[in-house]
Design an enzyme around this catalytic site. Structure first.
Site, PDB file in Angstrom:
ATOM      1  N   SER A  15       0.820  -1.220   0.000  1.00 64.91           N
ATOM      2  CA  SER A  15       0.000   0.000   0.000  1.00 64.91           C
ATOM      3  C   SER A  15       0.849   1.264   0.000  1.00 64.91           C
ATOM      4  O   SER A  15       1.801   1.393   0.770  1.00 64.91           O
ATOM      5  CB  SER A  15      -0.923   0.018   1.229  1.00 64.91           C
ATOM      6  OG  SER A  15      -1.582   1.263   1.287  1.00 64.91           O
ATOM      7  N   LYS A  66     -13.336  -3.883   1.478  1.00 59.01           N
ATOM      8  CA  LYS A  66     -14.222  -2.744   1.225  1.00 59.01           C
ATOM      9  C   LYS A  66     -15.696  -3.060   1.509  1.00 59.01           C
ATOM     10  O   LYS A  66     -16.448  -2.176   1.908  1.00 59.01           O
ATOM     11  CB  LYS A  66     -14.053  -2.251  -0.218  1.00 59.01           C
ATOM     12  CG  LYS A  66     -12.702  -1.561  -0.461  1.00 59.01           C
ATOM     13  CD  LYS A  66     -12.599  -0.996  -1.867  1.00 59.01           C
ATOM     14  CE  LYS A  66     -11.207  -0.413  -2.098  1.00 59.01           C
ATOM     15  NZ  LYS A  66     -11.087   0.217  -3.419  1.00 59.01           N
ATOM     16  N   ASN A  87     -14.171   2.946   1.116  1.00 58.97           N
ATOM     17  CA  ASN A  87     -12.697   2.977   1.093  1.00 58.97           C
ATOM     18  C   ASN A  87     -12.115   3.979   2.084  1.00 58.97           C
ATOM     19  O   ASN A  87     -10.890   4.119   2.146  1.00 58.97           O
ATOM     20  CB  ASN A  87     -12.136   3.166  -0.323  1.00 58.97           C
ATOM     21  CG  ASN A  87     -12.088   4.609  -0.758  1.00 58.97           C
ATOM     22  OD1 ASN A  87     -12.856   5.434  -0.267  1.00 58.97           O
ATOM     23  ND2 ASN A  87     -11.190   4.923  -1.667  1.00 58.97           N
ATOM     24  N   GLY A 129     -16.652  -4.511 -11.539  1.00 56.98           N
ATOM     25  CA  GLY A 129     -16.362  -4.904 -10.158  1.00 56.98           C
ATOM     26  C   GLY A 129     -16.469  -3.709  -9.217  1.00 56.98           C
ATOM     27  O   GLY A 129     -17.102  -2.693  -9.530  1.00 56.98           O
ATOM     28  N   ALA A 131     -14.396  -1.343  -8.257  1.00 53.63           N
ATOM     29  CA  ALA A 131     -13.897  -0.020  -8.681  1.00 53.63           C
ATOM     30  C   ALA A 131     -14.916   0.663  -9.588  1.00 53.63           C
ATOM     31  O   ALA A 131     -15.185   1.862  -9.448  1.00 53.63           O
ATOM     32  CB  ALA A 131     -12.563  -0.180  -9.395  1.00 53.63           C
TER      33      ALA A 131
HETATM   34  P1  NDP Z   1     -12.975  -6.601  -8.624  1.00 55.30           P
HETATM   35  O1  NDP Z   1     -12.344  -7.882  -8.212  1.00 55.30           O
HETATM   36  O2  NDP Z   1     -14.091  -6.052  -7.816  1.00 55.30           O
HETATM   37  O3  NDP Z   1     -13.571  -6.759 -10.119  1.00 55.30           O
HETATM   38  C1  NDP Z   1     -12.853  -7.431 -11.066  1.00 55.30           C
HETATM   39  C2  NDP Z   1     -13.422  -7.163 -12.480  1.00 55.30           C
HETATM   40  O4  NDP Z   1     -12.509  -7.713 -13.413  1.00 55.30           O
HETATM   41  C3  NDP Z   1     -14.766  -7.810 -12.743  1.00 55.30           C
HETATM   42  O5  NDP Z   1     -15.520  -6.982 -13.607  1.00 55.30           O
HETATM   43  C4  NDP Z   1     -14.366  -9.125 -13.451  1.00 55.30           C
HETATM   44  O6  NDP Z   1     -15.359  -9.615 -14.332  1.00 55.30           O
HETATM   45  C5  NDP Z   1     -13.204  -8.624 -14.268  1.00 55.30           C
HETATM   46  N1  NDP Z   1     -12.248  -9.666 -14.660  1.00 55.30           N
HETATM   47  C6  NDP Z   1     -11.401 -10.365 -13.867  1.00 55.30           C
HETATM   48  N2  NDP Z   1     -10.642 -11.211 -14.608  1.00 55.30           N
HETATM   49  C7  NDP Z   1     -11.046 -11.041 -15.909  1.00 55.30           C
HETATM   50  C8  NDP Z   1     -10.652 -11.607 -17.142  1.00 55.30           C
HETATM   51  N3  NDP Z   1      -9.692 -12.549 -17.195  1.00 55.30           N
HETATM   52  N4  NDP Z   1     -11.250 -11.161 -18.274  1.00 55.30           N
HETATM   53  C9  NDP Z   1     -12.218 -10.229 -18.238  1.00 55.30           C
HETATM   54  N5  NDP Z   1     -12.651  -9.639 -17.074  1.00 55.30           N
HETATM   55  C10 NDP Z   1     -12.068 -10.049 -15.935  1.00 55.30           C
HETATM   56  O7  NDP Z   1     -11.787  -5.556  -8.802  1.00 55.30           O
HETATM   57  P2  NDP Z   1     -11.851  -3.982  -8.573  1.00 55.30           P
HETATM   58  O8  NDP Z   1     -13.002  -3.444  -9.322  1.00 55.30           O
HETATM   59  O9  NDP Z   1     -11.731  -3.681  -7.128  1.00 55.30           O
HETATM   60  O10 NDP Z   1     -10.452  -3.511  -9.228  1.00 55.30           O
HETATM   61  C11 NDP Z   1     -10.289  -3.470 -10.642  1.00 55.30           C
HETATM   62  C12 NDP Z   1      -8.947  -2.816 -10.968  1.00 55.30           C
HETATM   63  O11 NDP Z   1      -8.957  -1.451 -10.558  1.00 55.30           O
HETATM   64  C13 NDP Z   1      -7.741  -3.464 -10.262  1.00 55.30           C
HETATM   65  O12 NDP Z   1      -6.684  -3.538 -11.187  1.00 55.30           O
HETATM   66  C14 NDP Z   1      -7.409  -2.490  -9.156  1.00 55.30           C
HETATM   67  O13 NDP Z   1      -6.033  -2.504  -8.846  1.00 55.30           O
HETATM   68  C15 NDP Z   1      -7.798  -1.164  -9.802  1.00 55.30           C
HETATM   69  N6  NDP Z   1      -8.130  -0.120  -8.799  1.00 55.30           N
HETATM   70  C16 NDP Z   1      -7.415   1.048  -8.834  1.00 55.30           C
HETATM   71  C17 NDP Z   1      -7.679   2.079  -7.928  1.00 55.30           C
HETATM   72  C18 NDP Z   1      -6.875   3.338  -7.977  1.00 55.30           C
HETATM   73  O14 NDP Z   1      -6.948   4.144  -7.048  1.00 55.30           O
HETATM   74  N7  NDP Z   1      -6.119   3.590  -9.028  1.00 55.30           N
HETATM   75  C19 NDP Z   1      -8.748   1.941  -6.908  1.00 55.30           C
HETATM   76  C20 NDP Z   1      -9.479   0.673  -6.994  1.00 55.30           C
HETATM   77  C21 NDP Z   1      -9.149  -0.302  -7.902  1.00 55.30           C
HETATM   78  P3  NDP Z   1     -16.524 -10.614 -13.800  1.00 55.30           P
HETATM   79  O15 NDP Z   1     -17.506  -9.738 -13.082  1.00 55.30           O
HETATM   80  O16 NDP Z   1     -17.085 -11.201 -15.037  1.00 55.30           O
HETATM   81  O17 NDP Z   1     -15.851 -11.599 -12.885  1.00 55.30           O
END
Ligand code: NDP
Length: 280
Positions: A15, A66, A87, A129, A131
């Site tokens: 972090s 979260k 968050n 997801g 985010a």
């Molecule tokens: P989640 O675990 O909540 O959601 C994951 C998402 O990714 C879902 O929509 C899932 O689809 C999809 N996914 C996972 N694997 C695959 C794949 N192989 N092909 C297609 N879709 C896929 O994650 P978050 O929403 O929390 O985070 C998403 C990204 O955002 C991360 O990389 C995180 O580091 C980044 N982030 C950055 C922040 C910042 O401040 N810059 C803050 C928060 C997050 P499905 O629903 O179909 O499973």
């Protein structure tokens, strides 16, 4: 006694929050203590209880807690409630206030730091997801011409459209809000393409055709600190020259939390500069 804050997650070593908040405090002339807490699986509430009992004033929350934080809070902001994810928390006696600053952080990074106003633009979000849930209504409030969410599991994307219809019906009248799967993305270009899946964490790119990038598009990966991610590489190969990662979003959501706790909003430029990993 110095006011104490911390970030809780598992894992937590990676972090950047302690660095960011310590920099903000120094720049604003404030004295705070900011630590990191490794929350044990199933032990979120007990860890937060202990931090509050020791006089803690507030916490940032990162994966995987979260949703636990959302359940823990006594009072949720609208964005936190609709995202179902918290968050940042603020402790006041028995009250625990919960916020979700991911969306405002993303919007501010896009519109201010990257000078990319979203109004009347076509915006595509890849992934539905946590985010995306946090960013969804803040993105819609910017009044894009279109706001489209594509997800592997289309039902989660459809949920977001329903949330928009229920909570911002007037804006849904003015903006085309749609959900889709990846195979249906082939024919249309977007001005801003936001990558918010976790696919990149395993080195994969999302299955999007190059045609989703309009000429002059901005390709933005919410992931940060990884240089040129598979998504950004895909965008670059499609001819996109405006590439960004989520380091600015990270700094901006932290600045929102700092302002909420301390009453003063720090400038983010120095932190963004220090945390930027070149996109190459
Ligand atoms: P989640 O675990 O909540 O959601 C994951 C998402 O990714 C879902 O929509 C899932 O689809 C999809 N996914 C996972 N694997 C695959 C794949 N192989 N092909 C297609 N879709 C896929 O994650 P978050 O929403 O929390 O985070 C998403 C990204 O955002 C991360 O990389 C995180 O580091 C980044 N982030 C950055 C922040 C910042 O401040 N810059 C803050 C928060 C997050 P499905 O629903 O179909 O499973």
């Amino acid at each position: 006694m110095t006011d104490r804050y911390a970030v809780i997650g598992n894992p937590i070593e990676q972090s950047k929050s302690p660095f960011i908040h310590t920099e903000f405090a120094r720049a604003c002339g404030q004295t705070i203590e900011y630590g990191r807490i490794l929350g044990p699986t199933g032990g979120f509430a007990a860890s937060v209880d202990a931090f509050r009992a020791a006089g803690g004033k507030g916490m940032n929350v990162t994966a995987p807690f979260k949703l636990d934080a959302c359940a823990y809070c006594t009072d949720l902001s609208v964005d936190a409630r609709l995202a179902g994810a918290v968050n940042a928390m603020k402790f006041e006696g028995d009250r625990v206030w919960g916020e979700n600053f991911d969306g405002v952080g993303l919007v501010r990074d896009l519109q201010v730091n990257l000078a990319s106003p979203l109004k009347h633009k076509r915006v595509l979000v890849l992934g539905a997801g946590g985010a995306t849930r946090g960013a969804w209504l803040p993105l819609l409030r910017c009044l894009p011409a279109e706001l489209v969410v594509a997800n592997r599991s289309v039902d989660k994307a459809l949920d977001l459209v329903e949330i928009a219809r229920q909570h911002l019906p007037d804006l849904v009248q003015q903006c085309q809000v749609r959900a889709t799967g990846y195979p249906e993305l082939a024919d249309q270009g977007y001005d801003v393409v936001l990558h918010a899946t976790s696919a990149g964490l395993s080195g994969e790119g999302p299955p999007v055709p190059p045609a989703v990038f309009s000429p002059g598009a901005l390709a933005y990966d919410l992931t940060y600190g990884k240089g040129l991610t598979p998504f950004l590489r895909l965008a670059q190969a499609a001819g996109v020259v405006r590439l960004a990662d989520g380091v600015g979003m990270l700094a901006e959501q932290a600045a929102e939390a700092f302002a909420w706790w301390r009453g003063v909003r720090p400038d983010t430029a120095s932190v963004i500069r220090q945390l930027t990993v070149p996109l190459q």
